[in-house]
Scaffold this motif. Sequence first.
Motif, mmCIF file in Angstrom:
data_model
loop_
_atom_site.group_PDB
_atom_site.id
_atom_site.type_symbol
_atom_site.label_atom_id
_atom_site.label_comp_id
_atom_site.label_asym_id
_atom_site.label_seq_id
_atom_site.Cartn_x
_atom_site.Cartn_y
_atom_site.Cartn_z
ATOM 1 N N ARG A 145 1.460 25.679 37.574
ATOM 2 C CA ARG A 145 1.123 25.084 38.865
ATOM 3 C C ARG A 145 -0.367 25.238 39.165
ATOM 4 O O ARG A 145 -1.004 24.316 39.667
ATOM 5 N N VAL A 146 -0.907 26.417 38.839
ATOM 6 C CA VAL A 146 -2.336 26.639 39.027
ATOM 7 C C VAL A 146 -3.130 25.732 38.100
ATOM 8 O O VAL A 146 -4.126 25.114 38.501
ATOM 9 N N ALA A 147 -2.686 25.625 36.855
ATOM 10 C CA ALA A 147 -3.388 24.777 35.887
ATOM 11 C C ALA A 147 -3.388 23.321 36.343
ATOM 12 O O ALA A 147 -4.415 22.627 36.243
ATOM 13 N N ARG A 148 -2.258 22.840 36.842
ATOM 14 C CA ARG A 148 -2.200 21.449 37.283
ATOM 15 C C ARG A 148 -3.104 21.220 38.486
ATOM 16 O O ARG A 148 -3.797 20.205 38.566
ATOM 17 N N ALA A 149 -3.111 22.169 39.424
ATOM 18 C CA ALA A 149 -3.977 22.026 40.601
ATOM 19 C C ALA A 149 -5.448 21.968 40.189
ATOM 20 O O ALA A 149 -6.225 21.179 40.733
ATOM 21 N N GLU A 150 -5.832 22.784 39.222
ATOM 22 C CA GLU A 150 -7.212 22.743 38.735
ATOM 23 C C GLU A 150 -7.507 21.411 38.064
ATOM 24 O O GLU A 150 -8.582 20.831 38.242
ATOM 25 N N GLY A 151 -6.544 20.910 37.282
ATOM 26 C CA GLY A 151 -6.733 19.620 36.633
ATOM 27 C C GLY A 151 -6.856 18.484 37.628
ATOM 28 O O GLY A 151 -7.690 17.579 37.469
ATOM 29 N N GLU A 152 -6.022 18.507 38.653
ATOM 30 C CA GLU A 152 -6.091 17.466 39.684
ATOM 31 C C GLU A 152 -7.452 17.493 40.386
ATOM 32 O O GLU A 152 -8.037 16.450 40.686
ATOM 33 N N ALA A 153 -7.950 18.709 40.658
ATOM 34 C CA ALA A 153 -9.248 18.842 41.316
ATOM 35 C C ALA A 153 -10.369 18.362 40.408
ATOM 36 O O ALA A 153 -11.317 17.698 40.858
ATOM 37 N N LEU A 154 -10.282 18.673 39.113
ATOM 38 C CA LEU A 154 -11.297 18.230 38.162
ATOM 39 C C LEU A 154 -11.344 16.707 38.086
ATOM 40 O O LEU A 154 -12.422 16.097 38.128
ATOM 41 N N ALA A 155 -10.193 16.078 37.998
ATOM 42 C CA ALA A 155 -10.145 14.617 37.939
ATOM 43 C C ALA A 155 -10.663 13.993 39.226
ATOM 44 O O ALA A 155 -11.374 12.972 39.201
ATOM 45 N N ALA A 156 -10.335 14.579 40.360
ATOM 46 C CA ALA A 156 -10.769 14.027 41.640
ATOM 47 C C ALA A 156 -12.280 14.082 41.795
ATOM 48 O O ALA A 156 -12.899 13.127 42.266
ATOM 49 N N THR A 157 -12.888 15.190 41.383
ATOM 50 C CA THR A 157 -14.341 15.291 41.553
ATOM 51 C C THR A 157 -15.074 14.354 40.601
ATOM 52 O O THR A 157 -16.144 13.852 40.925
ATOM 53 N N VAL A 158 -14.498 14.101 39.423
ATOM 54 C CA VAL A 158 -15.083 13.124 38.502
ATOM 55 C C VAL A 158 -14.998 11.725 39.094
ATOM 56 O O VAL A 158 -15.949 10.941 39.043
ATOM 57 N N ALA A 159 -13.842 11.403 39.669
ATOM 58 C CA ALA A 159 -13.586 10.044 40.149
ATOM 59 C C ALA A 159 -14.135 9.766 41.534
ATOM 60 O O ALA A 159 -14.143 8.608 41.969
ATOM 61 N N GLU A 160 -14.611 10.766 42.214
ATOM 62 C CA GLU A 160 -14.994 10.635 43.623
ATOM 63 C C GLU A 160 -15.915 9.450 43.911
ATOM 64 O O GLU A 160 -15.753 8.777 44.934
ATOM 65 N N PRO A 161 -16.921 9.140 43.058
ATOM 66 C CA PRO A 161 -17.809 8.027 43.403
ATOM 67 C C PRO A 161 -17.180 6.646 43.250
ATOM 68 O O PRO A 161 -17.749 5.660 43.715
ATOM 69 N N SER A 162 -16.032 6.521 42.603
ATOM 70 C CA SER A 162 -15.451 5.218 42.281
ATOM 71 C C SER A 162 -14.621 4.667 43.437
ATOM 72 O O SER A 162 -13.667 5.321 43.878
#
Length: 500
Positions: free
Chosen positions: A26-43
């Motif tokens: 669960r912690v790993a998935r939350a970190e992954g979701e946050a990583l993807a969101a910060t990458v995609a934020e400008p789009s």
Amino acid sequence: MNTAVTLGEALAALTTLATAAGLDPRVARAEGEALAATVAEPSPGAYLDWCAETGHSSAEDFTTAASRGRRYRVAQTPTMASLAMAGSADAAAYAHALSDVALAGSLLGEENARSIGNAATAAAAQLGAPGQASPRQSTPAREHVPGVADHFLQHVLEQSRIVRDKLAALEGTPLLHDPSVLEHTSDSGTAPTTGEPAPVQTAPAPPSSTPVEPAATAPPVKTVEELLAELDELVGLTDVKAEIHRQAAVLRVEGLRAEAGLEGLTITRHLIFNGNPGTGKTTVARLVAGIYRALGLLSKGQLVEVDRSELVAGYLGQTAMKTSDVIKSALGGVLFIDEAYSLAGDQYGQEAIDTLVKEMEDHRGDLVVIVAGYPLPMAVFIGQNPGLESRFRTEIDFPDYTDDELVEIFEVMASDAQYDASEGVLARLRDLLAKVERGPSFGNARYVRNVLEAAIGRHAWRLRETDAPTLQQLRELQPDDLAAPPVVVEPFEDTPEEQS
């Protein structure tokens, strides 16, 4: 032929690896979701795709995750760092999975050059600094993703190739806890020419069908002299370096006196780092953790970075438990609290402070706390709480970087990311620095990191119709690739890693 990995697939692979490695999925998935969101934020529209892939339902969930994940653009996630420090055989595969999450995040929403730069730096951050380059390996071709332009996918694949080159280099080299490029491009902002100190460095083998036995012994811990030499290589920070050298000398002598049976004053090891964003506070904190460990003052020497959101819960009574759990993870190392002054002013923050003071006393032999933030709010924060004032007696001021220092930091960042910055590019950067408004919100090294990330995206856009770019074209930034980044008020991240 393989298709490009979607975010949902990348997150599923990440959680599977986390479970196999003994981590909380669960912690790993939350970190992954946050990583993807910060990458995609400008789009534009990225939050819709992100919600569809993750099962979340609101733009607020996306922005919260993106804010939390900004530090992962410049530093390994906590789970990745724990695997690296432990020398886990799963570390390389897990870093690979995180890089796939970052690349999948860059495909969310409409095409955006900035997302490409975010993905490139975030993926490299999770891999750390491989040290010595290995022979380049080709990446298997992937089928085009419907709705994604060819030039966009082509650049993502190029970044994927670079990532896999770094993975190949992990065999026989350390997977660093503190990646060189991205740690230094973070809010901590400093850009040395070598990687940050990793409390424990091992060489995890790449995944294979044959189980890999963990290393029997860990590599030698870096000496105080080696860590101080890394400190001296940081750009600027002359007074900061001098104070850390002084602290190291005092603590070393006190240790020798104790060994000789001599009594002495108890020296408070906790520190206050005053400075604006991007001035190197987190980077220096990591070095301090390593130095304290080398001196025998800490058993592990890890750095745990948090802000108010990671200490304070939604209800009274829960904050104490949440803060205690964070402190437990930092035992044996350094707890770094950025924007610590944000804990003042309400009962929830006060509960966190009270818990912190108690835990500092209970674990004073194997815990160091560094609080950081803007100079004036930090002075008010410490002065209002007697429990803190008696424990934090040493303040270190981090000045803003000069233009020359920021240009030097940019050069190191670009080189570490395998891009070439010519004199024309550096002249363009100087023009941008001359025009940007300076003040407490100016990001220092974070600013030039943002310029570089945007330049990487524009570089990809410029090559969109070049079918077979040369190696020089793939590496060469041009002055027109640089532009002033949009004004974004970033909270503690990235830290950075954004960071302090």
